[in-house]
Enzyme design. Structure first.
Site, PDB file in Angstrom:
ATOM      1  CB  THR A   1      41.246 -10.440 -68.111  1.00 16.40           C
ATOM      2  OG1 THR A   1      40.769 -11.780 -68.330  1.00 16.40           O
ATOM      3  CG2 THR A   1      41.433  -9.731 -69.437  1.00 16.40           C
TER       4      THR A   1
ATOM      5  CB  CYS B   1      37.475 -10.110 -63.350  1.00 14.38           C
ATOM      6  SG  CYS B   1      37.466 -10.780 -65.035  1.00 14.38           S
TER       7      CYS B   1
END
Length: 193
Positions: free
Chosen positions: A54, A153
């Site tokens: 992320t 993600c």
């Protein structure tokens, strides 16, 4: 966070740290480097949290939840749901409908049919000796371009958004969102909400 968690005793009070980071890509324990597309001059840091890759940067509230799960009678999955619920309730208070996505921790805006749309908050935690660290990142008013340099993600093409993109000038200030999120997390963890 590691030092705090390692030195905890049964009576150590839980804490929630609210922070904002300089630009950085973080890799969770399950991260695969092929999800880093073009990081450029933004540092890449391996972390101990769960999850994939992320981005963290200015305009994003990070709530590091340093919680003794045993004290609250929570399992890891329950704790992740508490974090998601806190974000969902903060967003509802701002007039936004958000949902969970089964198998993909985090919070997503509700799409037209109620399905999960763009991601607005990412979750990654670590548990050591029954105590958590790391937590949740809620996008408030940030440069979203770096998310295009990764598969957020671990999902290629995953849309990511922030409050400013959704609410425009009506978006609350970072400090306001940080306070709301911290208070909601504390209330839900203590079972007050």
């Amino acid at each position: 966070m590691r030092a705090f968690t390692a030195s905890r005793e049964a009576g150590t009070r839980d804490e929630i740290w609210l922070v904002e980071h300089e630009p950085v890509f973080t890799l969770g324990l399950a991260a695969r480097r092929e999800h880093l597309i073009a990081t450029g001059n933004i540092p890449v840091v391996q972390t101990e949290r769960g999850g994939q890759v992320t981005y963290h940067g200015p305009g994003q509230v990070l709530a590091y939840a340093l919680i003794d799960l045993r004290r609250h009678g929570l399992m890891v999955r329950d704790f992740v749901r508490v974090i998601e619920q806190a974000v969902i309730e903060v967003l509802a208070g701002l007039g936004l409908t958000a949902v969970r996505r089964e198998g993909a921790p985090g919070v997503y805006l509700s799409g037209p049919g109620g399905e999960a749309g763009a991601k607005i908050a990412s979750i990654g935690i670590k548990v050591s000796r029954g105590c958590t660290y790391h937590g949740v990142a809620l996008n408030v008013a940030m440069d979203l371009e770096p998310f295009g340099r990764i598969d957020p993600c671990g999902y290629p093409g995953l849309a990511v958004t922030d409050l400013r993109s959704l609410l425009g000038p009506a978006a609350p200030a970072m400090e306001t969102v940080a306070t709301l999120l911290g208070e909601k997390l504390a209330d839900l963890i203590e079972g007050k909400a």
